[in-house]
Enzyme design. Structure first.
Site, PDB file in Angstrom:
ATOM      1  N   ARG A  59      13.099  42.752  38.172  1.00  0.00           N
ATOM      2  CA  ARG A  59      13.109  41.544  37.333  1.00  0.00           C
ATOM      3  C   ARG A  59      11.781  41.352  36.611  1.00  0.00           C
ATOM      4  NH1 ARG A  59      12.602  37.116  39.891  1.00  0.00           N
ATOM      5  NH2 ARG A  59      14.006  37.738  41.567  1.00  0.00           N
ATOM      6  N   TYR A 112      21.732  30.112  13.732  1.00  0.00           N
ATOM      7  CA  TYR A 112      22.784  30.624  14.612  1.00  0.00           C
ATOM      8  C   TYR A 112      23.359  29.473  15.437  1.00  0.00           C
ATOM      9  CZ  TYR A 112      25.043  34.010  17.724  1.00  0.00           C
ATOM     10  OH  TYR A 112      25.945  34.743  18.437  1.00  0.00           O
ATOM     11  N   ASP A 186      13.708  33.778  13.762  1.00  0.00           N
ATOM     12  CA  ASP A 186      14.759  34.697  14.182  1.00  0.00           C
ATOM     13  C   ASP A 186      15.028  35.620  12.994  1.00  0.00           C
ATOM     14  OD1 ASP A 186      17.170  36.010  14.662  1.00  0.00           O
ATOM     15  OD2 ASP A 186      18.068  34.312  15.729  1.00  0.00           O
ATOM     16  N   LYS A 211      22.054  43.761  17.343  1.00  0.00           N
ATOM     17  CA  LYS A 211      22.477  44.008  15.958  1.00  0.00           C
ATOM     18  C   LYS A 211      21.760  45.261  15.421  1.00  0.00           C
ATOM     19  CE  LYS A 211      24.547  40.140  16.885  1.00  0.00           C
ATOM     20  NZ  LYS A 211      24.003  38.842  16.556  1.00  0.00           N
TER      21      LYS A 211
HETATM   22  C1  LIG Z   1      23.812  37.605  17.327  1.00  0.00           C
HETATM   23  C2  LIG Z   1      22.703  36.672  17.016  1.00  0.00           C
HETATM   24  C3  LIG Z   1      22.046  35.955  18.034  1.00  0.00           C
HETATM   25  C4  LIG Z   1      22.474  36.053  19.475  1.00  0.00           C
HETATM   26  O1  LIG Z   1      22.224  37.294  19.994  1.00  0.00           O
HETATM   27  P1  LIG Z   1      23.058  37.931  21.235  1.00  0.00           P
HETATM   28  O2  LIG Z   1      22.461  39.279  21.370  1.00  0.00           O
HETATM   29  O3  LIG Z   1      24.492  37.953  20.802  1.00  0.00           O
HETATM   30  O4  LIG Z   1      22.840  37.037  22.390  1.00  0.00           O
HETATM   31  C5  LIG Z   1      21.003  35.145  17.668  1.00  0.00           C
HETATM   32  N1  LIG Z   1      20.601  35.016  16.383  1.00  0.00           N
HETATM   33  C6  LIG Z   1      21.215  35.677  15.391  1.00  0.00           C
HETATM   34  C7  LIG Z   1      20.735  35.497  13.994  1.00  0.00           C
HETATM   35  C8  LIG Z   1      22.279  36.531  15.664  1.00  0.00           C
HETATM   36  O5  LIG Z   1      22.898  37.181  14.677  1.00  0.00           O
END
Ligand SMILES: *Cc1c(COP(=O)(O)O)cnc(C)c1O
Length: 395
Positions: A59, A112, A186, A211
């Site tokens: 962890r 998001y 983000d 992504k």
């Molecule tokens: C997909 C996404 C998230 C969340 O990420 P996960 O890996 O699905 O938890 C947060 N911000 C944006 C812009 C995203 O496209």
């Protein structure tokens, strides 16, 4: 290790990996180990005294994860990076490390959905207030500022309209009003290939590594990058909250990152070409892509980004059903959420993310029934174009 002034492609391939791997392996092994043993009590004591620092329990870190974190820190130009089991674990843990009861958070209205939900429902329950503003309206952000504002969290580009934030202007605002809030970006849709938020004045950058960073639609992960002391503090909280990445996912991510510059440049090119094709079609109402001069963020994107990304959104001159027929008629695009992988994906936003709302309710929040979000993958752009044009015939 690559030289400090190495290019981003060199960093993507080499940064983070040690010069010497066990048995001379070229790649970093998957350390599939939940715990680590010590030779004797003296070594254990030395570890807790911080000298030398080594692995202890899963962890708190894993060597495969650490290699991947070093690579990501190099790509972001950051002092440190920390991986998580998902993008949401990165965002929620980071925010919890930054705020405490009685403080205030400003977040972009089109961020998001789960980030908004976390700030409003979860942080709200712990006495942290939040205000939604327009990403690009500095005046609105300034009037939302309070003495206790601790974080401004925003995304660039946003989903699904791909609005881009002027990070340098946010930082200039902070200097002008002598405020002490942290700027958290983000940058999932941009990747460090297209946008380097830390160089523009952001304090922290987070990604859903699920992504583009992973890039193959085969893992879930998240990352935060920034100055080492802030990352260390977030790491300490992660040790308590437990949203860690597993060694195998860290390996897949490390592998995917080596081709990140290649993939993203190609996705930038294909998305721009498809955005232009769609703009010229009579069946298409409007195309949202920051690479097009018609997009409200075009100027900011041109100034601050080195590519416009692989996601294109557009509305059709069609109703809910007509748009569904278009989606169903595509053959290469997979119908589903997510983005950034080698496989192209497509979704009708009204049906995918806002299905519980009526047409009128969706219109009120700016989501048209005919809105389509397309995440361009690595297939031949001619094939993708033909697929879209054929499917337009089905509307
Ligand atoms: C997909 C996404 C998230 C969340 O990420 P996960 O890996 O699905 O938890 C947060 N911000 C944006 C812009 C995203 O496209």
């Amino acid at each position: 290790m690559p030289p400090d002034d190495a290019g981003i492609d060199t960093l993507a391939v080499h940064a983070g990996t040690r010069d010497e791997q066990p048995e001379g392996a070229v790649t970093v092994p998957i350390y599939q180990s939940s715990t680590y043993t010590f030779r004797d009590t003296a070594e254990l004591r030395a570890h807790f005294a911080g000298e030398p620092h080594r692995m202890e329990y899963g962890r708190y870190g894993n060597p495969t994860q650490r290699a991947c974190e070093r690579k990501l820190a190099a790509l972001e130009g950051a002092g440190g990076a920390l991986l998580f089991g998902s993008g949401m674990a990165a965002i929620t843990t980071t925010l919890m490390a930054l705020v405490r009861q009685g403080q205030h958070v400003i977040l972009a209205g089109d961020c998001y959905r789960r980030t908004r939900q976390f700030c409003q429902s979860v942080l709200g329950r712990f006495g942290v207030q939040s205000t939604l503003t327009d990403n690009n309206d500095l005046q609105a952000i300034e009037s939302a500022l309070q003495k206790n504002t601790r974080v401004i969290i925003t995304e660039s580009p946003t989903n699904p309209y791909l609005n881009c934030v002027d990070v340098a202007a946010l930082e200039a605002l902070r200097a002008r009003v002598a405020a002490r809030f942290k700027i958290l970006i983000d940058a999932t849709f941009a990747t460090p290939i297209n946008l380097r938020p830390l160089a523009l004045g952001a304090d922290l950058v987070v990604h859903s590594a699920t992504k583009y960073l992973g890039g193959h639609n085969d893992l879930l992960a998240g990352v935060v990058a920034g100055p080492a002391p802030m990352i260390d503090a977030i790491r300490d909280l992660q040790g308590v909250l437990g949203g860690v990445i597993d060694p195998h996912a860290a390996y897949l991510l490390l592998r995917g990152l080596k081709t990140l510059p290649l993939r993203v440049r190609r996705q930038n090119e294909s998305a721009l070409a498809l955005a232009r094709t769609l703009s010229a079609r009579p069946e298409v109402d409007r195309v949202y892509y920051p690479g097009l001069p018609s997009h409200p963020s075009h100027a900011i994107a041109r100034e601050t980004m080195s590519g416009f990304g692989g996601v294109v959104s557009f509305t059709l001159k069609a109703d809910l059903e007509g748009t569904s027929r278009f989606i169903d008629a595509t053959r290469i695009f997979g119908i589903g959420p997510s983005l950034g992988g080698v496989e192209s994906l497509i979704e009708q936003v009204a049906v995918m993310s806002y299905v519980e709302l009526s047409t009128e309710q969706r219109q009120a929040i700016g989501i048209s029934d005919s809105l389509v979000r397309m995440a361009v993958g690595l297939e031949s752009v001619e094939d993708l174009e033909r697929d879209l044009l054929d499917a337009l015939g089905a509307v």
